[in-house]
Design a protein around this motif. Structure first.
Motif, short mmCIF file in Angstrom:
data_model
loop_
_atom_site.label_atom_id
_atom_site.label_comp_id
_atom_site.label_asym_id
_atom_site.label_seq_id
_atom_site.Cartn_x
_atom_site.Cartn_y
_atom_site.Cartn_z
N GLU A 7 64.24 57.51 62.37
CA GLU A 7 65.10 58.56 62.48
C GLU A 7 64.94 59.72 61.59
O GLU A 7 64.19 59.63 60.48
CB GLU A 7 66.70 57.79 61.93
CG GLU A 7 67.46 57.02 62.93
CD GLU A 7 66.71 55.50 62.63
OE1 GLU A 7 65.92 55.22 61.97
OE2 GLU A 7 67.46 54.72 63.35
N ILE A 8 65.44 60.97 61.74
CA ILE A 8 65.05 62.02 60.91
C ILE A 8 65.88 61.92 59.29
O ILE A 8 66.91 61.56 59.46
CB ILE A 8 65.73 63.49 61.52
CG1 ILE A 8 65.41 63.61 62.94
CG2 ILE A 8 65.54 64.60 60.72
CD1 ILE A 8 64.00 63.90 63.11
N LEU B 202 69.81 75.61 66.21
CA LEU B 202 70.46 75.14 65.06
C LEU B 202 70.45 73.68 64.86
O LEU B 202 70.82 73.15 65.83
CB LEU B 202 71.89 75.76 65.03
CG LEU B 202 71.89 77.19 65.06
CD1 LEU B 202 73.31 77.69 65.20
CD2 LEU B 202 71.14 78.11 64.12
N TYR B 203 70.24 73.06 63.71
CA TYR B 203 70.54 71.58 63.56
C TYR B 203 71.19 71.41 62.36
O TYR B 203 70.80 72.00 61.22
CB TYR B 203 68.76 70.93 63.33
CG TYR B 203 68.84 69.56 63.05
CD1 TYR B 203 69.16 68.73 64.12
CD2 TYR B 203 68.36 68.98 61.76
CE1 TYR B 203 69.18 67.33 63.46
CE2 TYR B 203 68.43 67.73 61.51
CZ TYR B 203 68.79 66.83 62.48
OH TYR B 203 68.72 65.66 62.19
N GLY B 204 72.16 70.39 62.61
CA GLY B 204 73.00 69.97 61.38
C GLY B 204 72.16 69.08 60.68
O GLY B 204 72.35 67.98 60.76
N VAL B 205 71.95 69.28 59.17
CA VAL B 205 71.39 68.55 58.53
C VAL B 205 72.42 68.05 57.66
O VAL B 205 71.98 66.59 57.47
CB VAL B 205 70.32 69.48 57.74
CG1 VAL B 205 69.55 68.69 56.27
CG2 VAL B 205 69.29 70.27 58.32
N GLU C 106 77.38 69.14 64.20
CA GLU C 106 77.66 67.73 63.65
C GLU C 106 76.03 67.37 62.96
O GLU C 106 75.35 68.10 63.41
CB GLU C 106 78.19 66.94 64.36
CG GLU C 106 79.40 67.18 64.91
CD GLU C 106 80.21 66.40 65.96
OE1 GLU C 106 79.54 65.47 66.66
OE2 GLU C 106 81.12 66.41 66.27
N ASN C 107 76.40 66.41 62.29
CA ASN C 107 75.31 66.03 61.49
C ASN C 107 74.23 65.28 62.67
O ASN C 107 74.59 64.55 63.39
CB ASN C 107 75.75 64.70 60.40
CG ASN C 107 76.02 65.37 59.16
OD1 ASN C 107 75.77 66.58 58.62
ND2 ASN C 107 77.00 64.57 58.53
N ASN C 108 73.08 65.58 62.40
CA ASN C 108 72.04 65.05 63.35
C ASN C 108 72.17 65.87 64.71
O ASN C 108 71.51 65.29 65.64
CB ASN C 108 71.97 63.56 63.52
CG ASN C 108 70.52 63.28 64.14
OD1 ASN C 108 69.57 63.76 64.02
ND2 ASN C 108 70.80 62.43 65.02
N GLY C 109 73.25 66.84 64.82
CA GLY C 109 73.24 67.64 66.03
C GLY C 109 72.60 68.85 66.11
O GLY C 109 72.16 69.40 65.32
#
Lengths: 151, 167
Positions: free
Chosen positions: B23-24, B104-107, B133-136
């Motif tokens: 996972e990131i 765009l990435y939700g960190v 969202e997170n990880n979205g």
């Protein structure tokens, strides 16, 4: 060169990487897929079991050298191919909804088999260049239709 | 009767579905965003950023058949109840060197939304709201103006932006 397919979470091939065979030798100096998988996991941040070796020289379960014992996993994997773990085959995209897998030839077959052969007359017209007859699959009618490209 | 779509505004969104154990690490990206903001420096290259970037490029290629090339990456921190200024990642007088897509990435986000503005022929000035969202992720053409809103009152939102060209 060794070729490995990177398998995505949905079983599709998302990439194919090539590296030197020397990077997949085990302690005995023999090429070992699991060594290659570990190498790729280490350098590409993708789990070892999701790297599957594929053969550049394999198409439709035959090997370009003529020695089909060397054929590996049906087809050389391409991006978008499906990895079939049960049959140990890389499948290209299904050409028509009704076509079925032929695990012997690692290819898709129509439900009624191959296209029929052209008649002797059609063949001679193709040879003469007056026509260009060929068969094309008709998904709606579930049949092979003959067409003339020069018509 | 036939139809041909000459142009489209394609919006891609979803979550980064990495294999278990790979996972990131969003905490690492969060600290990279903070450090680049504090030092006013470029967003640093990292293993986690590479995993995210590779995932997007490979999956867009498999699912949609086009190849993305990185342009720039940066991170932003949005305060509670903050609404960003209107954001546009192309330079209208230098389209040649402008990106095609904004990703765009939700960190680390909570109650965050993105409003994307678009025109539909003569119906100009429309907008589409989509939560991040997170990880979205959300990816859309860089020609679209957008706003990012932090709708809640108690935490910062960390968002990573990458721009891409496509071939």
């Amino acid at each position: 060169m060794a070729h490995f397919a990177k398998i995505g979470m949905n079983g599709k091939v998302i990439g194919v990487l090539t590296f030197g065979n020397g990077d997949m030798l085990n302690a005995d100096g023999v090429e070992d897929e699991s060594v290659g998988q570990q190498y790729l996991e280490r350098h590409n941040n993708w789990p070892a079991p999701m790297w599957i070796q594929t053969s550049y020289n394999t198409r439709n379960n035959t090997h370009s050298s003529g020695d089909n014992s060397k054929a590996l996993r049906g087809n050389y994997a391409g991006i978008g191919y499906e990895w079939d773990e049960d049959n140990n085959i890389f499948w290209p995209k299904k050409p028509y909804a009704s076509w079925v897998k032929n695990t012997t030839t690692a290819s898709w077959d129509s439900p009624i088999g191959d296209a029929p052969a052209l008649t002797a007359e059609q063949e001679s017209q193709n040879t003469a260049g007056t026509h260009k007859w060929y068969y094309v699959w008709n998904e709606a009618g579930q049949s092979w239709d003959v067409r003339d490209e020069k018509a | 009767m036939h139809k041909k779509v000459l142009s489209e505004i394609d919006l891609h969104y979803g979550t980064i579905d990495m294999p278990k154990g790979f996972e990131i690490d969003r905490d690492k990206l969060k600290s990279d965003i903070l450090s680049s903001q504090i030092k006013n420096s470029k967003f640093p290259y990292s293993r986690n950023w590479d995993m995210l970037n590779t995932y997007m490029r490979e999956h867009i290629n498999v699912e949609h058949g086009f190849t993305l090339i990185n342009k720039e990456t940066w991170g932003n921190v949005y305060k509670p109840k903050e609404v960003s200024i209107p954001l546009l990642n192309i330079d209208p007088v230098d389209l040649r060197n402008s990106p095609d897509y904004t990703f765009l990435y939700g960190v680390n986000v909570k109650d965050c939304s993105v409003r994307i503005h678009y025109d539909q022929n003569r119906r100009a000035g429309r907008s589409w709201d989509i939560p991040l969202e997170n990880n979205g992720f959300i990816m859309f053409p860089s020609t679209q103006m957008y706003y990012i809103t932090n709708n809640q009152t108690d935490s910062l939102n960390f968002i990573l932006t990458t721009t891409y060209e496509f071939i």
